[in-house]
Design a protein around this motif. Sequence first.
Motif, PDB file in Angstrom:
ATOM      1  N   THR A 123       1.190   4.170  -3.050  1.00 16.12           N
ATOM      2  CA  THR A 123       1.000   5.596  -2.774  1.00 16.12           C
ATOM      3  C   THR A 123       2.266   6.377  -3.108  1.00 16.12           C
ATOM      4  O   THR A 123       2.203   7.446  -3.730  1.00 16.12           O
ATOM      5  N   THR A 153       4.762   9.649   3.724  1.00 16.39           N
ATOM      6  CA  THR A 153       4.257   8.319   3.375  1.00 16.39           C
ATOM      7  C   THR A 153       5.311   7.242   3.593  1.00 16.39           C
ATOM      8  O   THR A 153       5.029   6.205   4.194  1.00 16.39           O
ATOM      9  N   SER A 204       2.673   6.836  -6.769  1.00 21.73           N
ATOM     10  CA  SER A 204       1.766   7.875  -7.252  1.00 21.73           C
ATOM     11  C   SER A 204       2.353   9.272  -7.029  1.00 21.73           C
ATOM     12  O   SER A 204       2.321  10.121  -7.923  1.00 21.73           O
ATOM     13  N   GLU A 263       0.831  -1.210   0.000  1.00 21.15           N
ATOM     14  CA  GLU A 263       0.000   0.000   0.000  1.00 21.15           C
ATOM     15  C   GLU A 263       0.867   1.262   0.000  1.00 21.15           C
ATOM     16  O   GLU A 263       0.587   2.211  -0.729  1.00 21.15           O
TER      17      GLU A 263
END
Length: 188
Positions: free
Chosen positions: A95, A136, A98, A91
């Motif tokens: 992210t 992140t 992206s 996950e």
Amino acid sequence: MKKILSAMVALAFFVACNSSDAPAENKAEAPAEKAKSAHSEAFNAGFADLLNAYYGLKDALVASDTARANAAVVFIERSIDTVKLDELEAEVKTTAASFLGTIKGNAASLAAAKDIEAKRKEFQLISDAMYDLVRTVRYDGQKVYQQYCPMAFDNTGAAWLSKSDEILNPYFGDKMLHCGEVRDSLAF
């Protein structure tokens, strides 16, 4: 000769007054242990390259130097490819990928922009994505400061990242070099 002798006596007195009876090995402190990173050396090296390329772009905009900004974009695009996302959880990896895509797209737009103000607008988008990326992946290789200028873009405000808490505003350059504040610091 008297001056030299006087200086040597003064030096000897100074050294004697500032010494202690403790053995030298007691004075030395144990070296601080470096915290172990949650990431591999390869990941940290690639991510540090990306941050350094970003800081180069920020510095070019602080200097209002469009040619340097364009050159810095090349380093950002290259360094994006060196960030090793494979070790991240699925996950987080998705992210992070992206955000890297957003940074790469905005970097290309920044390079294509003709004037400094358009480049600064693209830089704002890159900065927002970089901040989210650092958070992140929880990059722990160095402390990253998020700084903010409330007057940027007709008082709508804009943030950027820095490796120092010193404010050097990329949105105004020397017009308002120190306008802004540290809004956050990331040290995972």
